[in-house]
Design a protein around this motif. Structure first.
Motif, PDB file in Angstrom:
ATOM      1  N   PRO A 280      52.479  44.988  46.569  1.00  0.00           N
ATOM      2  CA  PRO A 280      51.143  45.114  45.973  1.00  0.00           C
ATOM      3  C   PRO A 280      50.745  46.569  45.731  1.00  0.00           C
ATOM      4  O   PRO A 280      51.209  47.473  46.413  1.00  0.00           O
ATOM      5  CB  PRO A 280      50.233  44.481  47.032  1.00  0.00           C
ATOM      6  N   LEU A 281      49.886  46.756  44.733  1.00  0.00           N
ATOM      7  CA  LEU A 281      49.289  48.051  44.477  1.00  0.00           C
ATOM      8  C   LEU A 281      47.910  48.093  45.102  1.00  0.00           C
ATOM      9  O   LEU A 281      47.191  47.094  45.105  1.00  0.00           O
ATOM     10  CB  LEU A 281      49.182  48.288  42.963  1.00  0.00           C
ATOM     11  N   TRP A 282      47.527  49.267  45.630  1.00  0.00           N
ATOM     12  CA  TRP A 282      46.231  49.424  46.284  1.00  0.00           C
ATOM     13  C   TRP A 282      45.495  50.614  45.664  1.00  0.00           C
ATOM     14  O   TRP A 282      46.106  51.636  45.348  1.00  0.00           O
ATOM     15  CB  TRP A 282      46.384  49.624  47.789  1.00  0.00           C
ATOM     16  N   ALA A 283      44.188  50.467  45.477  1.00  0.00           N
ATOM     17  CA  ALA A 283      43.373  51.509  44.866  1.00  0.00           C
ATOM     18  C   ALA A 283      42.174  51.799  45.765  1.00  0.00           C
ATOM     19  O   ALA A 283      41.673  50.911  46.464  1.00  0.00           O
ATOM     20  CB  ALA A 283      42.897  51.079  43.486  1.00  0.00           C
ATOM     21  N   THR A 284      41.715  53.041  45.741  1.00  0.00           N
ATOM     22  CA  THR A 284      40.526  53.409  46.508  1.00  0.00           C
ATOM     23  C   THR A 284      39.246  53.177  45.718  1.00  0.00           C
ATOM     24  O   THR A 284      38.157  53.173  46.291  1.00  0.00           O
ATOM     25  CB  THR A 284      40.602  54.885  46.929  1.00  0.00           C
ATOM     26  N   ASP A 285      39.373  52.976  44.428  1.00  0.00           N
ATOM     27  CA  ASP A 285      38.212  52.730  43.566  1.00  0.00           C
ATOM     28  C   ASP A 285      38.058  51.227  43.362  1.00  0.00           C
ATOM     29  O   ASP A 285      38.941  50.579  42.787  1.00  0.00           O
ATOM     30  CB  ASP A 285      38.421  53.419  42.216  1.00  0.00           C
ATOM     31  N   PRO A 286      36.943  50.623  43.815  1.00  0.00           N
ATOM     32  CA  PRO A 286      36.786  49.169  43.647  1.00  0.00           C
ATOM     33  C   PRO A 286      36.774  48.722  42.196  1.00  0.00           C
ATOM     34  O   PRO A 286      37.036  47.557  41.913  1.00  0.00           O
ATOM     35  CB  PRO A 286      35.445  48.881  44.337  1.00  0.00           C
ATOM     36  N   ALA A 287      36.499  49.630  41.262  1.00  0.00           N
ATOM     37  CA  ALA A 287      36.519  49.259  39.853  1.00  0.00           C
ATOM     38  C   ALA A 287      37.924  48.880  39.395  1.00  0.00           C
ATOM     39  O   ALA A 287      38.076  48.203  38.372  1.00  0.00           O
ATOM     40  CB  ALA A 287      35.984  50.410  39.005  1.00  0.00           C
ATOM     41  N   GLU A 288      38.947  49.293  40.142  1.00  0.00           N
ATOM     42  CA  GLU A 288      40.330  48.982  39.783  1.00  0.00           C
ATOM     43  C   GLU A 288      40.833  47.688  40.430  1.00  0.00           C
ATOM     44  O   GLU A 288      42.001  47.329  40.255  1.00  0.00           O
ATOM     45  CB  GLU A 288      41.239  50.143  40.186  1.00  0.00           C
ATOM     46  N   ALA A 289      39.984  47.010  41.169  1.00  0.00           N
ATOM     47  CA  ALA A 289      40.405  45.779  41.849  1.00  0.00           C
ATOM     48  C   ALA A 289      40.814  44.709  40.849  1.00  0.00           C
ATOM     49  O   ALA A 289      40.166  44.509  39.817  1.00  0.00           O
ATOM     50  CB  ALA A 289      39.275  45.267  42.735  1.00  0.00           C
ATOM     51  N   SER A 290      41.907  44.009  41.164  1.00  0.00           N
ATOM     52  CA  SER A 290      42.405  42.902  40.349  1.00  0.00           C
ATOM     53  C   SER A 290      42.279  41.602  41.134  1.00  0.00           C
ATOM     54  O   SER A 290      42.402  41.595  42.369  1.00  0.00           O
ATOM     55  CB  SER A 290      43.876  43.124  39.970  1.00  0.00           C
ATOM     56  N   PRO A 291      42.071  40.473  40.456  1.00  0.00           N
ATOM     57  CA  PRO A 291      41.966  39.198  41.169  1.00  0.00           C
ATOM     58  C   PRO A 291      43.272  38.826  41.871  1.00  0.00           C
ATOM     59  O   PRO A 291      44.367  39.061  41.345  1.00  0.00           O
ATOM     60  CB  PRO A 291      41.637  38.191  40.066  1.00  0.00           C
ATOM     61  N   VAL A 292      43.139  38.250  43.050  1.00  0.00           N
ATOM     62  CA  VAL A 292      44.277  37.667  43.748  1.00  0.00           C
ATOM     63  C   VAL A 292      44.662  36.348  43.085  1.00  0.00           C
ATOM     64  O   VAL A 292      45.832  36.039  42.917  1.00  0.00           O
ATOM     65  CB  VAL A 292      43.942  37.479  45.239  1.00  0.00           C
ATOM     66  N   PHE A 293      43.660  35.547  42.723  1.00  0.00           N
ATOM     67  CA  PHE A 293      43.871  34.347  41.909  1.00  0.00           C
ATOM     68  C   PHE A 293      42.559  33.960  41.260  1.00  0.00           C
ATOM     69  O   PHE A 293      41.490  34.467  41.622  1.00  0.00           O
ATOM     70  CB  PHE A 293      44.479  33.186  42.711  1.00  0.00           C
ATOM     71  N   GLU A 294      42.625  33.044  40.292  1.00  0.00           N
ATOM     72  CA  GLU A 294      41.461  32.607  39.535  1.00  0.00           C
ATOM     73  C   GLU A 294      41.419  31.080  39.471  1.00  0.00           C
ATOM     74  O   GLU A 294      42.462  30.425  39.454  1.00  0.00           O
ATOM     75  CB  GLU A 294      41.495  33.177  38.107  1.00  0.00           C
ATOM     76  N   PHE A 295      40.206  30.536  39.438  1.00  0.00           N
ATOM     77  CA  PHE A 295      39.979  29.108  39.224  1.00  0.00           C
ATOM     78  C   PHE A 295      38.550  28.997  38.704  1.00  0.00           C
ATOM     79  O   PHE A 295      37.598  28.976  39.474  1.00  0.00           O
ATOM     80  CB  PHE A 295      40.170  28.334  40.526  1.00  0.00           C
ATOM     81  N   GLU A 296      38.388  28.925  37.407  1.00  0.00           N
ATOM     82  CA  GLU A 296      37.091  29.131  36.767  1.00  0.00           C
ATOM     83  C   GLU A 296      36.043  28.127  37.233  1.00  0.00           C
ATOM     84  O   GLU A 296      36.242  26.913  37.181  1.00  0.00           O
ATOM     85  CB  GLU A 296      37.239  29.052  35.246  1.00  0.00           C
ATOM     86  N   ASN A 297      34.901  28.665  37.707  1.00  0.00           N
ATOM     87  CA  ASN A 297      33.727  27.894  38.133  1.00  0.00           C
ATOM     88  C   ASN A 297      33.990  26.966  39.318  1.00  0.00           C
ATOM     89  O   ASN A 297      33.187  26.067  39.589  1.00  0.00           O
ATOM     90  CB  ASN A 297      33.174  27.054  36.973  1.00  0.00           C
ATOM     91  N   MET A 298      35.086  27.164  40.063  1.00  0.00           N
ATOM     92  CA  MET A 298      35.445  26.221  41.119  1.00  0.00           C
ATOM     93  C   MET A 298      35.683  26.869  42.481  1.00  0.00           C
ATOM     94  O   MET A 298      36.134  26.195  43.400  1.00  0.00           O
ATOM     95  CB  MET A 298      36.692  25.437  40.713  1.00  0.00           C
TER      96      MET A 298
END
Length: 429
Positions: A280-298
């Motif tokens: 995994p890649l790690w960033a100190t800026d929260p704006a660079e955070a990427s989703p671990v997974f997605e499930f729309e509206n659920m």
């Protein structure tokens, strides 16, 4: 009729019948008599009464083969008070703690109260009050609200962890929704509080305006890592449920994000690192955070725990759906008398994944919510024999519910989860 109401969906037969009568009375159904309207409605209601509800959305990640069977035990209840959510922590001294929301304590209502959870599943879990209204929420959250129908209850605990001799809790300033079309309980800002006297008193360890727990990160969800966080090698993992719109909600979120921080730095909002992609890649800026997974509206404001005996992170997800299987927030008006919940149990070898689902129920016990995988309550020791063995696996889940059915009570609900491990798949893992 659908054309006349511009495709608007109705959440119950009652509202559909009422709208159809109004349509007819306004002469918007030309050439149809009152008798024909009544006959049509009779058959529609009969069909709805005899038809099974549609399944909920399919999760967009693969099925797990770690387990061959899952069985949920019967639900037990604590009858001492009202209240819901119940995030928990397992302390180094073996004690268990939890938070109750909107509880009645000694005859008085409390939006957020801390409890010690005595007993066990077999003999009954008995919460013992430690502090009533320990957070001055009127002052702390005043700039963010309150709004909505319940102006006094503008604060919720999102999660709880035990670390050394302290209990640390994530708290969210919130309101009960600001979008009439898709009304979700909205987390406006988050902060951390700490207790060093077993939950009797609490102090802020991050200010409300900490610039970290805001927007999509307004509800910090600590990953439970065994007794006193002993199983995560000095690291604290925090997950966040959020919508694609950049806000965080109690239910009907779209994605999960992940942060990590060393135990000694958990109180310092500047020391967190954010999952930023595979590696995994790690960033100190929260704006660079990427989703671990997605499930729309659920995606709900979920509990995540790590079970060292099987080397897996476990998540219990709740997502509300209507009778047609479409996502529908709990607080969406008109609020039905009985809600419907999809329960998913997911597992992953790391908190960043890959996540797979191992159990699914599209109509989970009367619309229950906030399934917390509580550690320290297991009625039997885990018999998984590590990742090299097979055998069975026991979890304990705490939850809440509101509804007219006797199997659904607005209090602490708890039950066991029995899983049979797939021996071949376990060895491969």
């Amino acid at each position: 009729y659908q054309r006349r109401v511009r495709g608007k969906s109705f959440t119950s037969m009652h509202h559909t019948v009422r709208a159809c009568h109004r349509c007819h009375e306004a002469h918007l159904l030309p050439g149809i008599s009152s008798a024909e309207v009544r006959i049509c409605l009779f058959w529609a209601m009969l069909l709805c009464a005899t038809s099974a509800p549609s399944p909920g959305p399919d999760p967009p990640f693969p099925r797990s083969h770690l387990v061959s069977a899952v069985q949920l035990g019967s639900v037990q209840f604590w009858n001492g008070s009202h209240g819901d959510t119940w995030p928990t922590a397992w302390a180094k001294d073996g004690r268990k703690y939890g938070w109750g929301c909107d509880a009645v304590v000694n005859g008085s209502w409390s939006p957020m109260s801390s409890w010690e959870l005595e007993g066990d599943v077999g003999l009954g879990i008995r919460p013992v009050i430690r502090a009533t209204d320990p957070v001055p929420y009127h002052h702390l959250c005043s700039e963010y609200g309150p709004q909505g129908r319940y102006p006094l209850s503008n604060v919720k605990p999102s999660s709880m962890m035990a670390l050394d001799d302290s209990l640390i809790t994530g708290v969210s300033c919130m309101d009960y929704g600001d979008d009439p079309e898709f009304n979700r309980q909205h987390n406006l800002a988050g902060f951390l509080i700490e207790s060093r006297d077993r939950g009797a008193s609490w102090t802020n360890v991050t200010p409300v305006d900490n610039q970290l727990f805001t927007g999509r990160f307004s509800a910090p969800l600590f990953v439970a890592c065994g007794q006193g966080n002993q199983d995560c090698n000095g690291m604290v993992y925090v997950m966040f449920a959020a919508g694609f719109d950049g806000a965080a909600y109690w239910c009907a979120n779209d994605a999960y994000y992940l942060a990590r921080v060393l135990e000694r730095n958990v109180r310092d909002a500047t020391m967190y690192e954010w999952y930023a992609g595979p590696g995994p890649l790690w960033a100190t800026d929260p704006a660079e955070a990427s989703p671990v997974f997605e499930f729309e509206n659920m995606l709900g404001e979920n509990s995540v725990s790590y079970d060292a005996s099987v080397g897996r992170y476990i998540m219990a997800n709740y997502g509300f759906v209507d009778s047609a299987g479409r996502p529908r927030p709990w607080h969406q008006a008109p609020i039905p008398s009985v809600h419907r919940t999809q329960l998913l149990l997911l597992e992953a070898p790391e908190p960043w994944g890959p996540w797979r689902w191992m159990y699914r129920d599209d109509d989970w016990q009367h619309g229950s919510y906030t399934p917390n995988l509580a550690q320290g309550f297991n009625p039997n020791p885990t018999r998984a024999q590590g990742m090299g063995g097979g055998g069975s696996w026991e979890l304990v889940m705490l939850s809440s519910c509101i509804g007219p059915d006797k199997g659904c009570r607005y209090t602490l609900n708890y039950q066991t989860i029995h899983l049979e491990l797939n021996r071949t798949r376990v060895r491969e893992s």
